[in-house]
Design a protein around this motif. Structure first.
Motif, PDB file in Angstrom:
ATOM      1  N   ASP A   6      23.714  49.178  40.441  1.00 46.28           N
ATOM      2  CA  ASP A   6      23.308  49.030  39.048  1.00 46.28           C
ATOM      3  C   ASP A   6      23.269  47.539  38.690  1.00 46.28           C
ATOM      4  O   ASP A   6      23.750  46.706  39.465  1.00 46.28           O
ATOM      5  N   PRO A   7      22.709  47.171  37.544  1.00 45.54           N
ATOM      6  CA  PRO A   7      22.616  45.754  37.187  1.00 45.54           C
ATOM      7  C   PRO A   7      23.965  45.031  37.125  1.00 45.54           C
ATOM      8  O   PRO A   7      24.060  43.869  37.517  1.00 45.54           O
ATOM      9  N   TYR A   8      25.020  45.691  36.643  1.00 46.03           N
ATOM     10  CA  TYR A   8      26.326  45.039  36.597  1.00 46.03           C
ATOM     11  C   TYR A   8      26.846  44.742  38.003  1.00 46.03           C
ATOM     12  O   TYR A   8      27.389  43.666  38.264  1.00 46.03           O
ATOM     13  N   THR A   9      26.688  45.687  38.913  1.00 48.76           N
ATOM     14  CA  THR A   9      27.110  45.477  40.297  1.00 48.76           C
ATOM     15  C   THR A   9      26.329  44.331  40.925  1.00 48.76           C
ATOM     16  O   THR A   9      26.888  43.494  41.643  1.00 48.76           O
ATOM     17  N   THR A  10      25.039  44.279  40.644  1.00 42.67           N
ATOM     18  CA  THR A  10      24.200  43.209  41.184  1.00 42.67           C
ATOM     19  C   THR A  10      24.633  41.849  40.641  1.00 42.67           C
ATOM     20  O   THR A  10      24.694  40.865  41.382  1.00 42.67           O
ATOM     21  N   LEU A  11      24.969  41.792  39.361  1.00 42.67           N
ATOM     22  CA  LEU A  11      25.461  40.549  38.764  1.00 42.67           C
ATOM     23  C   LEU A  11      26.762  40.112  39.432  1.00 42.67           C
ATOM     24  O   LEU A  11      26.905  38.949  39.833  1.00 42.67           O
ATOM     25  N   LEU A  12      27.700  41.044  39.589  1.00 45.16           N
ATOM     26  CA  LEU A  12      28.972  40.701  40.215  1.00 45.16           C
ATOM     27  C   LEU A  12      28.791  40.308  41.674  1.00 45.16           C
ATOM     28  O   LEU A  12      29.467  39.400  42.169  1.00 45.16           O
ATOM     29  N   ALA A  13      27.867  40.961  42.378  1.00 46.28           N
ATOM     30  CA  ALA A  13      27.580  40.589  43.769  1.00 46.28           C
ATOM     31  C   ALA A  13      27.032  39.164  43.839  1.00 46.28           C
ATOM     32  O   ALA A  13      27.379  38.397  44.745  1.00 46.28           O
ATOM     33  N   SER A  14      26.197  38.795  42.891  1.00 40.88           N
ATOM     34  CA  SER A  14      25.662  37.425  42.845  1.00 40.88           C
ATOM     35  C   SER A  14      26.783  36.415  42.626  1.00 40.88           C
ATOM     36  O   SER A  14      26.825  35.368  43.279  1.00 40.88           O
ATOM     37  N   LEU A  15      27.689  36.714  41.705  1.00 44.13           N
ATOM     38  CA  LEU A  15      28.820  35.815  41.456  1.00 44.13           C
ATOM     39  C   LEU A  15      29.738  35.730  42.672  1.00 44.13           C
ATOM     40  O   LEU A  15      30.241  34.655  43.004  1.00 44.13           O
ATOM     41  N   ASN A  59      38.405  36.137  50.744  1.00 47.88           N
ATOM     42  CA  ASN A  59      38.106  37.439  50.152  1.00 47.88           C
ATOM     43  C   ASN A  59      38.001  37.293  48.640  1.00 47.88           C
ATOM     44  O   ASN A  59      38.710  36.488  48.033  1.00 47.88           O
ATOM     45  N   ILE A  60      37.139  38.096  48.032  1.00 50.77           N
ATOM     46  CA  ILE A  60      36.957  38.040  46.584  1.00 50.77           C
ATOM     47  C   ILE A  60      36.808  39.454  46.042  1.00 50.77           C
ATOM     48  O   ILE A  60      36.269  40.331  46.719  1.00 50.77           O
ATOM     49  N   SER A  61      37.319  39.663  44.865  1.00 49.56           N
ATOM     50  CA  SER A  61      37.216  40.947  44.184  1.00 49.56           C
ATOM     51  C   SER A  61      36.839  40.681  42.728  1.00 49.56           C
ATOM     52  O   SER A  61      37.476  39.844  42.071  1.00 49.56           O
ATOM     53  N   LEU A  62      35.800  41.347  42.252  1.00 46.86           N
ATOM     54  CA  LEU A  62      35.342  41.148  40.883  1.00 46.86           C
ATOM     55  C   LEU A  62      35.190  42.476  40.163  1.00 46.86           C
ATOM     56  O   LEU A  62      34.910  43.499  40.788  1.00 46.86           O
ATOM     57  N   ASN A  63      35.367  42.436  38.865  1.00 51.65           N
ATOM     58  CA  ASN A  63      35.078  43.586  38.019  1.00 51.65           C
ATOM     59  C   ASN A  63      34.826  43.067  36.616  1.00 51.65           C
ATOM     60  O   ASN A  63      34.964  41.857  36.361  1.00 51.65           O
ATOM     61  N   LEU A  64      34.441  43.946  35.723  1.00 47.75           N
ATOM     62  CA  LEU A  64      34.214  43.527  34.344  1.00 47.75           C
ATOM     63  C   LEU A  64      34.595  44.646  33.399  1.00 47.75           C
ATOM     64  O   LEU A  64      34.704  45.796  33.784  1.00 47.75           O
ATOM     65  N   LEU A 117      29.746  42.628  20.961  1.00 53.26           N
ATOM     66  CA  LEU A 117      30.011  43.063  22.326  1.00 53.26           C
ATOM     67  C   LEU A 117      30.555  41.876  23.120  1.00 53.26           C
ATOM     68  O   LEU A 117      29.926  40.828  23.190  1.00 53.26           O
ATOM     69  N   THR A 118      31.726  42.043  23.683  1.00 53.51           N
ATOM     70  CA  THR A 118      32.350  41.000  24.488  1.00 53.51           C
ATOM     71  C   THR A 118      32.506  41.522  25.911  1.00 53.51           C
ATOM     72  O   THR A 118      33.120  42.568  26.127  1.00 53.51           O
ATOM     73  N   THR A 119      31.950  40.802  26.868  1.00 48.75           N
ATOM     74  CA  THR A 119      32.057  41.165  28.274  1.00 48.75           C
ATOM     75  C   THR A 119      32.972  40.163  28.961  1.00 48.75           C
ATOM     76  O   THR A 119      32.774  38.951  28.847  1.00 48.75           O
ATOM     77  N   THR A 120      33.960  40.655  29.679  1.00 46.46           N
ATOM     78  CA  THR A 120      34.892  39.806  30.411  1.00 46.46           C
ATOM     79  C   THR A 120      34.793  40.142  31.894  1.00 46.46           C
ATOM     80  O   THR A 120      34.857  41.308  32.272  1.00 46.46           O
ATOM     81  N   ILE A 121      34.605  39.111  32.711  1.00 46.80           N
ATOM     82  CA  ILE A 121      34.539  39.275  34.159  1.00 46.80           C
ATOM     83  C   ILE A 121      35.845  38.772  34.743  1.00 46.80           C
ATOM     84  O   ILE A 121      36.289  37.667  34.433  1.00 46.80           O
ATOM     85  N   THR A 122      36.460  39.599  35.594  1.00 42.57           N
ATOM     86  CA  THR A 122      37.665  39.175  36.304  1.00 42.57           C
ATOM     87  C   THR A 122      37.291  38.890  37.754  1.00 42.57           C
ATOM     88  O   THR A 122      36.438  39.563  38.328  1.00 42.57           O
ATOM     89  N   ARG A 123      37.932  37.866  38.311  1.00 44.62           N
ATOM     90  CA  ARG A 123      37.646  37.478  39.700  1.00 44.62           C
ATOM     91  C   ARG A 123      38.960  37.081  40.355  1.00 44.62           C
ATOM     92  O   ARG A 123      39.692  36.244  39.839  1.00 44.62           O
TER      93      ARG A 123
END
Length: 110
Positions: free
Chosen positions: A45-54, A77-82, A90-96
């Motif tokens: 999905d678009p969110y997964t694609t965004l996180l994969a890019s980051l 190693n890296i792990s991301l979510n939002l 609307l506030t979006t927070t990305i964790t890495r």
């Protein structure tokens, strides 16, 4: 100003809900939404694609810096979510989280 990419990234959607075809310089991939929101889950999905890019950008940058410094760090190693909060805006927070297989003590010896 010169484009960063030699070719545009292009997208296409037909009548199938949420299924997008994305073309880049060497191929294509699809993006879709999960079945729970009426997609068919055929691609990220678009969110997964965004996180994969980051993730890719972060890992590539770290590898470049580590290699320039001559450090012996064979793996990163890296792990991301939002998550999103929808109060007044609307506030979006990305964790890495970034981790290395070696301990801090091992890295200090380098």
């Amino acid at each position: 100003m010169e484009n960063l990419l030699e070719k545009d990234v292009k997208g296409y959607i037909s009548s199938q809900k949420y299924l997008c075809t994305i073309s880049w310089r060497n191929g294509t991939f699809i993006m879709d939404e999960p079945e729970i929101i009426e997609g068919k889950d055929l691609g990220p999905d678009p969110y997964t694609t965004l996180l994969a890019s980051l993730a890719g950008c972060t890992l590539s940058t770290l590898r470049m810096y580590i290699d320039r410094k001559g450090w012996d760090i064979p793996e990163i190693n890296i792990s991301l979510n939002l998550y999103q909060e929808n109060d007044l805006e609307l506030t979006t927070t990305i964790t890495r989280a970034i981790s290395f297989p070696k301990t801090i003590e091992e890295l200090k010896k380098i």
